[in-house]
Design an enzyme around this catalytic site. Structure first.
Site, PDB file in Angstrom:
ATOM      1  N   GLN A 102      -7.925  -0.339  -3.957  1.00  0.00           N
ATOM      2  CA  GLN A 102      -6.980   0.484  -4.727  1.00  0.00           C
ATOM      3  C   GLN A 102      -7.671   1.072  -5.963  1.00  0.00           C
ATOM      4  OE1 GLN A 102      -3.536  -1.303  -6.848  1.00  0.00           O
ATOM      5  NE2 GLN A 102      -2.283   0.255  -5.871  1.00  0.00           N
ATOM      6  N   HIS A 168      -3.758   4.531  -6.699  1.00  0.00           N
ATOM      7  CA  HIS A 168      -2.581   3.910  -7.301  1.00  0.00           C
ATOM      8  C   HIS A 168      -1.807   5.008  -8.029  1.00  0.00           C
ATOM      9  CE1 HIS A 168       0.262   1.189  -8.647  1.00  0.00           C
ATOM     10  NE2 HIS A 168      -0.484   0.230  -9.156  1.00  0.00           N
ATOM     11  N   GLY A 169      -0.914   5.633  -7.250  1.00  0.00           N
ATOM     12  CA  GLY A 169      -0.126   6.732  -7.801  1.00  0.00           C
ATOM     13  C   GLY A 169       1.308   6.314  -8.059  1.00  0.00           C
ATOM     14  N   ALA A 170       1.515   4.995  -8.209  1.00  0.00           N
ATOM     15  CA  ALA A 170       2.881   4.478  -8.349  1.00  0.00           C
ATOM     16  C   ALA A 170       3.026   3.679  -9.633  1.00  0.00           C
ATOM     17  CB  ALA A 170       3.199   3.569  -7.153  1.00  0.00           C
ATOM     18  N   TYR A 173       1.390   3.929 -13.744  1.00  0.00           N
ATOM     19  CA  TYR A 173      -0.006   4.039 -14.202  1.00  0.00           C
ATOM     20  C   TYR A 173      -0.393   5.521 -14.307  1.00  0.00           C
ATOM     21  CZ  TYR A 173       0.312  -0.910 -13.574  1.00  0.00           C
ATOM     22  OH  TYR A 173       0.729  -2.218 -13.695  1.00  0.00           O
TER      23      TYR A 173
HETATM   24  C1  LIG Z   1       1.780 -10.515  -9.586  1.00  0.00           C
HETATM   25  C2  LIG Z   1       1.863  -9.160  -8.971  1.00  0.00           C
HETATM   26  C3  LIG Z   1       0.796  -8.280  -9.116  1.00  0.00           C
HETATM   27  C4  LIG Z   1       0.843  -7.017  -8.541  1.00  0.00           C
HETATM   28  N1  LIG Z   1      -0.223  -6.188  -8.696  1.00  0.00           N
HETATM   29  C5  LIG Z   1      -0.174  -4.948  -8.138  1.00  0.00           C
HETATM   30  C6  LIG Z   1      -1.280  -4.068  -8.237  1.00  0.00           C
HETATM   31  O1  LIG Z   1      -2.328  -4.420  -8.811  1.00  0.00           O
HETATM   32  N2  LIG Z   1      -1.162  -2.838  -7.689  1.00  0.00           N
HETATM   33  C7  LIG Z   1      -0.020  -2.423  -7.037  1.00  0.00           C
HETATM   34  O2  LIG Z   1       0.045  -1.295  -6.546  1.00  0.00           O
HETATM   35  N3  LIG Z   1       1.038  -3.244  -6.906  1.00  0.00           N
HETATM   36  C8  LIG Z   1       0.984  -4.488  -7.425  1.00  0.00           C
HETATM   37  N4  LIG Z   1       2.042  -5.328  -7.265  1.00  0.00           N
HETATM   38  C9  LIG Z   1       3.209  -4.870  -6.447  1.00  0.00           C
HETATM   39  C10 LIG Z   1       3.063  -5.369  -5.007  1.00  0.00           C
HETATM   40  O3  LIG Z   1       1.923  -4.850  -4.388  1.00  0.00           O
HETATM   41  C11 LIG Z   1       4.272  -5.034  -4.145  1.00  0.00           C
HETATM   42  O4  LIG Z   1       4.290  -3.644  -3.873  1.00  0.00           O
HETATM   43  C12 LIG Z   1       5.591  -5.476  -4.757  1.00  0.00           C
HETATM   44  O5  LIG Z   1       5.452  -6.778  -5.296  1.00  0.00           O
HETATM   45  C13 LIG Z   1       6.722  -5.506  -3.735  1.00  0.00           C
HETATM   46  O6  LIG Z   1       6.333  -6.225  -2.587  1.00  0.00           O
HETATM   47  P1  LIG Z   1       6.655  -7.779  -2.307  1.00  0.00           P
HETATM   48  O7  LIG Z   1       8.165  -7.892  -2.321  1.00  0.00           O
HETATM   49  O8  LIG Z   1       6.072  -7.994  -0.951  1.00  0.00           O
HETATM   50  O9  LIG Z   1       6.033  -8.586  -3.382  1.00  0.00           O
HETATM   51  C14 LIG Z   1       2.000  -6.604  -7.810  1.00  0.00           C
HETATM   52  C15 LIG Z   1       3.059  -7.514  -7.624  1.00  0.00           C
HETATM   53  C16 LIG Z   1       3.004  -8.784  -8.187  1.00  0.00           C
HETATM   54  C17 LIG Z   1       4.135  -9.732  -7.946  1.00  0.00           C
END
Ligand SMILES: Cc1cc2nc3c(=O)[nH]c(=O)nc-3n(C[C@H](O)[C@H](O)[C@H](O)COP(=O)(O)O)c2cc1C
Ligand code: SF4
Length: 443
Positions: A102, A168-170, A173
């Site tokens: 990413q 990472h366009g979400a 950031y």
């Molecule tokens: C501790 C933590 C760190 C995360 N770090 C990132 C990240 O670095 N980049 C990103 O795009 N999303 C990040 N996310 C979001 C997750 O990738 C995911 O899209 C989001 O948690 C929803 O999915 P889930 O219900 O399976 O956790 C993070 C989520 C958590 C809980």
């Protein structure tokens, strides 16, 4: 009986993954302060590959030191980083799993400044409204410089033998800071109309294609809806980008050479709707947030807010803003479906997935082509093997308590829901297992 769609390989233009469950971006502060990687990160990523996911999408990997959100995240800002990422890729490939890195830049949205860059870059010069991190409005030469940093990051990922990159366009950031009508207040060609706000990310896509060619996997994670005004406490006007605007951006991304869209939500992170939790774990938050107190203009105030009565009010406001707390799994599917109907490239949906029948139904209905999971896999690394055995869910599923999330700024990432373990000691042992094996590397 035809083979279960969850286990059908998914062919992107330049990459095939063996099944439809990808590890979503997630990582703790396992690496070295200077952005070099170490064995803990390799152990972390390899553990998910071993658990059977088709591909791993890395966590936030800064393309430039000034795009870092916390120290101790491995970066891809220099050629000297390539050998480390090659090792990560090899460890993951050993389990027949693909690795997508990413490419990220935090802009004004950060967690801990670190000592090198106290002031971030952004589309605007307004501090981030949640923590109050200061930033400066990027000049055109700075924009061009960051675009090139993304392109060099992609080139390095390719040279490291990785299988693709994700922008990472979400989630608030730097790319969101340009895309979002709630954040971008520029009056030049990078602000104003949707076309102008999308110029930054489209410049990045074109620069990457010019640098690595058309045969390297490139996907984009996007917040389908900004929901920027969801918290009255931090409300600052409009709600931001709509689904219709994001659908248009996805069409442009496809035309510019993007191979897949990864659908998320929310114009900042964390957001009540992402990652959507059953509750805001306010006690854990209060314990871990002290690591941020001196970082932003609002962080000390927030720390006080999380305590006592105001903490209970903040918790209630957060939970109310999250919406239906019983509808976490697949909460982003309606948006994924709208995007899928507008593009021809595969769509990956994130958000709560941990039940085989839910995933199967979403793909069969045509809402998405694959799902990504973060917290459910932190809770159960072997979730895909559990599905392969014919079970619909893990015996001890993720409870969406979000304690992993609020601990991550201060403590090693892992599952912090004690109710899922026989004892606190067992929980701590599992969290600390990321540091094993740790080959001795010096004197
Ligand atoms: C501790 C933590 C760190 C995360 N770090 C990132 C990240 O670095 N980049 C990103 O795009 N999303 C990040 N996310 C979001 C997750 O990738 C995911 O899209 C989001 O948690 C929803 O999915 P889930 O219900 O399976 O956790 C993070 C989520 C958590 C809980
Ligand atoms: S702490 Fe564990 S149970 Fe709670 S959300 Fe994170 S992974 Fe799921």
């Amino acid at each position: 009986m035809p083979q279960d769609i969850v286990f059908h390989p998914l062919a992107f233009r330049n990459l095939t993954v063996k099944n439809r469950v990808l590890r979503s971006n997630i990582s703790g502060r396992f690496d070295n302060y200077d952005g070099s990687g170490n064995q803990a990160r390799i152990n972390w990523e390899a553990s998910f590959a071993k658990g059977g996911v088709g591909a791993i999408i890395s966590s936030f990997v800064p393309v430039h030191l000034r795009g870092r959100i916390v120290p101790n995240y491995a970066m891809i800002d220099h050629d000297s980083r390539i050998p480390f990422w090659r090792k990560v890729g090899e460890a993951v490939h050993a389990h027949d799993c693909k690795y997508i890195l990413q490419l990220s830049h935090g802009g004004r949205q950060r967690d801990v400044n670190g000592i090198e860059y106290p002031v971030g870059l952004s589309s605007t010069d307004k501090s981030d409204p949640v923590h109050g991190f200061r930033c400066e409005r990027m000049t055109i030469p700075q924009i061009k410089d960051v675009v090139q940093s993304f392109a060099e990051g992609a080139r390095r990922a390719r040279e490291a033998g990785l299988d693709g990159v994700e922008l990472h366009g979400a989630n608030g950031y730097l790319i969101t800071q340009f895309l979002s009508s709630a954040i971008n207040d520029r009056t030049d060609e990078y602000g104003g109309s949707l076309e102008n706000r999308a110029r930054f990310v489209l410049d990045i896509v074109r620069a990457i294609r010019a640098r690595v060619g058309n045969d390297f996997h490139l996907q984009m994670k996007i917040s389908a809806v900004d929901h920027d005004d969801v918290l009255a406490l931090f409300k600052r006007g409009p709600s931001g980008n709509t689904l219709a605007e994001s659908v248009q951006v996805c069409r442009w991304l496809e035309q510019a050479g993007v191979d897949a869209i990864h659908v998320s939500t929310g114009s900042f992170f964390p957001h009540p709707m992402n990652p959507k939790g059953k509750d805001l774990p306010i006690e854990d938050l209060e314990r871990a947030y002290d690591a941020m107190i001196s970082s932003g203009e609002r962080t000390f105030l927030n720390y006080l807010l999380f305590r006592g009565v105001t903490g209970r009010i903040a918790r209630r406001a957060w939970n109310d803003a999250a919406g239906d707390l019983d509808a976490i799994e697949g909460a982003n599917l309606p948006e994924a479906r709208a995007i899928k109907q507008a593009v021809t490239i595969p769509v990956i949906c994130t958000g709560g997935f941990q039940t085989a029948s839910v995933i199967r139904a979403a793909i069969t209905r045509g809402d998405c082509d694959a799902v990504s999971a973060a917290r459910p896999l932190v809770a159960n690394r072997d979730l895909v093997q559990i599905f392969a055995r014919g079970d619909d869910r893990a015996a001890r599923p993720c409870t969406y308590c979000n304690k992993c999330l609020v601990n991550v700024v201060e403590n090693p990432l892992g599952c912090y829901d004690e109710t899922r373990f026989a004892s606190r000691d067992e929980m701590v042992r599992q969290i600390m297992s990321v540091f094993e094996p740790q080959p001795f590397q010096g004197v």
